[in-house]
Scaffold this motif. Structure first.
Motif, PDB file in Angstrom:
ATOM      1  N   TYR A   1       0.794  -1.221   0.011  1.00  0.00           N
ATOM      2  CA  TYR A   1      -0.015  -0.022  -0.024  1.00  0.00           C
ATOM      3  C   TYR A   1       0.782   1.294  -0.149  1.00  0.00           C
ATOM      4  O   TYR A   1       0.530   2.237  -0.618  1.00  0.00           O
ATOM      5  CB  TYR A   1      -0.897   0.063   1.108  1.00  0.00           C
ATOM      6  N   ILE A   2       1.985   1.351   0.688  1.00  0.00           N
ATOM      7  CA  ILE A   2       2.927   2.287   0.958  1.00  0.00           C
ATOM      8  C   ILE A   2       3.417   2.560  -0.458  1.00  0.00           C
ATOM      9  O   ILE A   2       3.739   3.748  -1.046  1.00  0.00           O
ATOM     10  CB  ILE A   2       3.787   2.253   1.937  1.00  0.00           C
ATOM     11  N   LEU A   3       3.900   1.290  -1.056  1.00  0.00           N
ATOM     12  CA  LEU A   3       4.648   1.717  -2.376  1.00  0.00           C
ATOM     13  C   LEU A   3       3.756   1.991  -3.561  1.00  0.00           C
ATOM     14  O   LEU A   3       4.126   2.585  -4.372  1.00  0.00           O
ATOM     15  CB  LEU A   3       5.354   0.246  -2.680  1.00  0.00           C
ATOM     16  N   PHE A   4       2.562   1.309  -3.800  1.00  0.00           N
ATOM     17  CA  PHE A   4       1.904   1.442  -4.823  1.00  0.00           C
ATOM     18  C   PHE A   4       0.330   1.931  -4.711  1.00  0.00           C
ATOM     19  O   PHE A   4      -0.209   2.139  -5.950  1.00  0.00           O
ATOM     20  CB  PHE A   4       1.375  -0.151  -5.199  1.00  0.00           C
ATOM     21  N   SER A   5       0.119   2.711  -3.504  1.00  0.00           N
ATOM     22  CA  SER A   5      -1.468   3.322  -3.639  1.00  0.00           C
ATOM     23  C   SER A   5      -1.612   4.601  -4.426  1.00  0.00           C
ATOM     24  O   SER A   5      -2.538   4.937  -4.600  1.00  0.00           O
ATOM     25  CB  SER A   5      -1.595   3.431  -2.265  1.00  0.00           C
TER      26      SER A   5
ATOM     27  N   ASN B   1      -0.441   7.465  -2.717  1.00  0.00           N
ATOM     28  CA  ASN B   1      -0.589   8.396  -1.643  1.00  0.00           C
ATOM     29  C   ASN B   1       0.731   8.775  -0.843  1.00  0.00           C
ATOM     30  O   ASN B   1       0.653   9.704  -0.349  1.00  0.00           O
ATOM     31  CB  ASN B   1      -1.420   7.839  -0.724  1.00  0.00           C
ATOM     32  N   PHE B   2       1.751   7.921  -1.349  1.00  0.00           N
ATOM     33  CA  PHE B   2       2.923   8.485  -0.404  1.00  0.00           C
ATOM     34  C   PHE B   2       4.208   8.742  -1.503  1.00  0.00           C
ATOM     35  O   PHE B   2       4.110   7.960  -2.482  1.00  0.00           O
ATOM     36  CB  PHE B   2       3.349   7.362   0.437  1.00  0.00           C
ATOM     37  N   PHE B   3       4.977   9.573  -1.227  1.00  0.00           N
ATOM     38  CA  PHE B   3       6.167   9.579  -1.896  1.00  0.00           C
ATOM     39  C   PHE B   3       6.085   9.938  -3.394  1.00  0.00           C
ATOM     40  O   PHE B   3       6.749   9.595  -4.220  1.00  0.00           O
ATOM     41  CB  PHE B   3       7.211   8.600  -1.714  1.00  0.00           C
ATOM     42  N   THR B   4       5.021  10.845  -3.754  1.00  0.00           N
ATOM     43  CA  THR B   4       4.631  11.090  -5.237  1.00  0.00           C
ATOM     44  C   THR B   4       5.279  12.249  -5.816  1.00  0.00           C
ATOM     45  O   THR B   4       5.377  12.469  -6.964  1.00  0.00           O
ATOM     46  CB  THR B   4       3.275  11.020  -5.448  1.00  0.00           C
ATOM     47  N   ARG B   5       5.779  12.913  -4.981  1.00  0.00           N
ATOM     48  CA  ARG B   5       6.511  14.113  -5.391  1.00  0.00           C
ATOM     49  C   ARG B   5       7.305  14.614  -4.479  1.00  0.00           C
ATOM     50  O   ARG B   5       7.734  14.140  -3.278  1.00  0.00           O
ATOM     51  CB  ARG B   5       5.593  15.220  -5.578  1.00  0.00           C
ATOM     52  N   THR B   6       8.391  15.723  -4.901  1.00  0.00           N
ATOM     53  CA  THR B   6       9.404  16.198  -4.153  1.00  0.00           C
ATOM     54  C   THR B   6       9.277  17.637  -3.996  1.00  0.00           C
ATOM     55  O   THR B   6       8.462  18.314  -4.897  1.00  0.00           O
ATOM     56  CB  THR B   6      10.938  15.971  -4.597  1.00  0.00           C
TER      57      THR B   6
ATOM     58  N   SER C   1      -3.324   7.571 -13.166  1.00  0.00           N
ATOM     59  CA  SER C   1      -3.157   7.912 -11.688  1.00  0.00           C
ATOM     60  C   SER C   1      -1.896   7.828 -11.011  1.00  0.00           C
ATOM     61  O   SER C   1      -1.467   8.584 -10.278  1.00  0.00           O
ATOM     62  CB  SER C   1      -4.424   6.996 -10.925  1.00  0.00           C
ATOM     63  N   LEU C   2      -1.101   6.909 -11.953  1.00  0.00           N
ATOM     64  CA  LEU C   2       0.368   6.527 -11.088  1.00  0.00           C
ATOM     65  C   LEU C   2       1.355   7.154 -12.146  1.00  0.00           C
ATOM     66  O   LEU C   2       2.527   7.193 -11.429  1.00  0.00           O
ATOM     67  CB  LEU C   2       0.201   5.142 -10.836  1.00  0.00           C
ATOM     68  N   HIS C   3       1.312   7.294 -13.393  1.00  0.00           N
ATOM     69  CA  HIS C   3       2.379   7.451 -14.168  1.00  0.00           C
ATOM     70  C   HIS C   3       2.255   9.076 -14.353  1.00  0.00           C
ATOM     71  O   HIS C   3       1.313   9.868 -14.436  1.00  0.00           O
ATOM     72  CB  HIS C   3       2.384   6.951 -15.511  1.00  0.00           C
ATOM     73  N   PHE C   4       3.605   9.635 -14.817  1.00  0.00           N
ATOM     74  CA  PHE C   4       3.617  10.918 -15.088  1.00  0.00           C
ATOM     75  C   PHE C   4       3.624  11.030 -16.820  1.00  0.00           C
ATOM     76  O   PHE C   4       4.314  10.121 -17.442  1.00  0.00           O
ATOM     77  CB  PHE C   4       5.090  11.476 -14.823  1.00  0.00           C
ATOM     78  N   GLU C   5       2.763  11.584 -17.174  1.00  0.00           N
ATOM     79  CA  GLU C   5       2.092  11.341 -18.531  1.00  0.00           C
ATOM     80  C   GLU C   5       2.253  12.593 -19.379  1.00  0.00           C
ATOM     81  O   GLU C   5       2.150  13.702 -18.629  1.00  0.00           O
ATOM     82  CB  GLU C   5       1.014  10.665 -18.638  1.00  0.00           C
ATOM     83  N   LEU C   6       1.826  12.579 -20.658  1.00  0.00           N
ATOM     84  CA  LEU C   6       1.922  13.845 -21.419  1.00  0.00           C
ATOM     85  C   LEU C   6       0.968  13.442 -22.589  1.00  0.00           C
ATOM     86  O   LEU C   6       1.225  12.378 -23.288  1.00  0.00           O
ATOM     87  CB  LEU C   6       3.212  14.237 -21.840  1.00  0.00           C
TER      88      LEU C   6
ATOM     89  N   GLY D   1       0.101  13.393 -13.448  1.00  0.00           N
ATOM     90  CA  GLY D   1       1.130  12.487 -12.662  1.00  0.00           C
ATOM     91  C   GLY D   1       0.636  12.639 -11.141  1.00  0.00           C
ATOM     92  O   GLY D   1      -0.285  13.279 -10.793  1.00  0.00           O
ATOM     93  N   PRO D   2       1.156  11.554 -10.545  1.00  0.00           N
ATOM     94  CA  PRO D   2       0.654  11.214  -9.298  1.00  0.00           C
ATOM     95  C   PRO D   2       1.333  12.402  -8.197  1.00  0.00           C
ATOM     96  O   PRO D   2       0.763  12.481  -7.178  1.00  0.00           O
ATOM     97  CB  PRO D   2       1.395   9.946  -8.687  1.00  0.00           C
TER      98      PRO D   2
END
Length: 502
Positions: A51-55, A57-62, A444-449, A330-331
């Motif tokens: 859940y932490i890795l793939f949901s 909701n966490f660590f999606t940006r800096t 929802s999970l990838h950075f896209e264009l 992107g997420p």
């Protein structure tokens, strides 16, 4: 109580807290939440880590990404503000029926996707990697000032090595070369591939690099494919860098069909903007922060560039004077799915036809509902997916969705080979092409264009491409599903459970 039992008890307590969080505080849809609760129930401790890795909701940006986005978006904010204020006048000017008919989509992409409407672009399409790489390599060799590249995958094969050789030559001539690649997408590509480029003075960086210390960004990958040459010419679409995209991989026994776009004109500035955001988010040079740089210097108003006659383009020709918007998603903005929502809006505006090409097909409920409503309303909805898939589990997960939508009148086609293009065409008038697949991962999970094109001529070209690909496909019939064994249907439905994670 032993240390082992204490750790085990703490783990189960964390698992219970995670389930409570999903039940009462998670804001995603019920299907998404239920999938995670199911996983936590079957795999208590592993489920927490997943859940932490793939949901999403966490660590999606800096913080660097947030600052870079803010700097880049501010550069175009006044343009968007002025355009939105004058959009009604533009729509009612009579200059373009397309702009008049689809003003609501344009406004949505301005407000929601932070994308200005840019006109007078020239657009050219490539349907095979052979065509794309031949033209791209020729244009890179004519670069005078800079070459910026961002790819999800670059393989250490003949195509990848040829690109690096060309880039190294340009870097040695004094051209600024920046190459960004996704660490997970190119996980098995050795850093040795880039040594000639780095030795020649080129710069190479990885997007969200993984490490044992920080593995949490593993699920949030840069799926965009962007090339900007001298700030004046741009490439984007579905093709990465590798022999398989150019049908040079002998290990694959099927034909690879794809779609890539080459543009010149004002819209190249948006490709440049997005590359800069991604690059200055990823580079390890702490002094190279986008907010400290004069971003205007990356957007030349005019510059000499090669003429079309100097490049080996395919014979289909280019479409000129195309109005378009380039939208990214992107997420890092996990409450919004800008590209998916713009596609849904397009589908709801269809009057005659909806044509889709996608290599993977596990869309979320809102996208499926839009297709269902369109088909039930008498709109001709047709979708081409691969006949031979590069990921077997994606094929298994897609079949229940195909069967469901067929029951409402959507027609599906299996391409005779692997089709990797990502295209949506509405009424042969407006279209979108880019890196976004019709699945939850891209939404929802990838950075896209993706680019959204407002042009009768270009829309008809896209519709023609769809029909040509359909002629190389076979229609999926009800017999395909009726003849499937119980075991196969069970396997389809099992993998459908994990579709939100694929």
């Amino acid at each position: 109580m032993t240390v082992y039992h204490a750790i085990l008890l703490a783990g189960y307590a964390l698992n219970a807290l995670m389930i409570i969080f999903l039940l009462f505080f998670e804001e995603n849809n019920s299907v998404h939440r239920f999938t995670w609760i199911l996983l936590l129930g079957f795999l208590p401790l592993v489920g927490v880590l997943c859940y932490i890795l793939f949901s999403g909701n966490f660590f999606t940006r800096t913080k660097r990404m947030l600052r870079a986005n803010q700097k880049a978006n501010n550069h175009f904010a006044k343009t968007i503000e002025t355009q939105e204020r004058n959009l009604d006048t533009i729509m009612q000017s009579g200059r373009s029926e397309v702009l008049e008919d689809y003003g609501s989509l344009i406004r949505m992409n301005m407000r929601y996707g932070r994308s200005p409407l840019l006109s007078k672009n020239s657009v050219r399409l490539f349907r095979t990697g052979e065509e794309k790489f031949q033209a791209l390599f020729a244009e890179i060799q004519r670069a005078k000032e800079s070459v910026h590249l961002s790819y999800f995958i670059i393989n250490n094969d003949e195509t990848g090595k040829e690109l690096i050789r060309i880039l190294a030559r340009k870097a040695s001539e004094g051209v600024t070369v920046r190459f960004l690649y996704d660490h997970v997408g190119s996980l098995f590509t050795s850093r040795k591939l880039f040594k000639p480029l780095i030795r020649a003075g080129g710069k190479v960086s990885r997007f969200f690099p993984l490490s044992l210390i920080n593995p949490f960004s593993i699920n949030y990958r840069n799926h965009r494919k962007i090339v900007v040459i001298d700030g004046m010419c741009g490439y984007f679409g579905g093709m990465n860098v590798g022999d398989e995209y150019a049908n040079r991989n002998n290990a694959r026994n099927y034909f690879w069909r794809d779609l890539h776009v080459r543009i010149t004109g004002p819209a190249v500035r948006i490709l440049q903007k997005q590359f800069l955001v991604d690059w200055y988010t990823s580079t390890i040079d702490e002094s190279s922060l986008l907010e400290k740089l004069p971003i205007e210097s990356f957007f030349p108003e005019s510059a000499g560039h090669l003429t079309n006659e100097e490049v080996p383009f395919p014979p289909d020709g280019e479409t000129r004077n195309v109005a378009m918007q380039v939208v990214t998603a992107g997420p890092d903005d996990n409450r919004n799915d800008e590209i998916r929502d713009a596609m849904i809006h397009m589908i709801t505006r269809a009057k005659k036809s909806v044509y889709i090409e996608s290599p993977y097909f596990t869309p979320d409920e809102s996208f499926r509902m839009a297709l269902k409503i369109a088909a039930l309303s008498g709109i001709d909805v047709q979708i081409i997916v691969p006949g031979q898939w590069d990921k077997w589990y994606c094929r298994l997960a897609a079949m229940p969705y195909v069967s469901e939508l067929m029951s409402y009148g959507v027609r599906f086609w299996f391409y005779n080979g692997f089709i990797h293009s990502k295209m949506l065409v509405i009424d042969n008038i407006i279209s979108t092409i880019g890196s976004t697949n019709m699945d939850t991962r891209s939404f929802s999970l990838h950075f896209e264009l993706n680019a959204f094109f407002y042009s009768d001529e270009f829309g008809q070209r896209c519709g023609h491409i769809f029909m040509e690909n359909r002629a190389e496909s076979r229609e999926v019939t009800e017999d395909f599903f009726r003849s499937a064994s119980i075991f196969r249907k069970g396997l389809w439905n099992f993998f459908k459970l994990f579709a939100p994670l694929m």
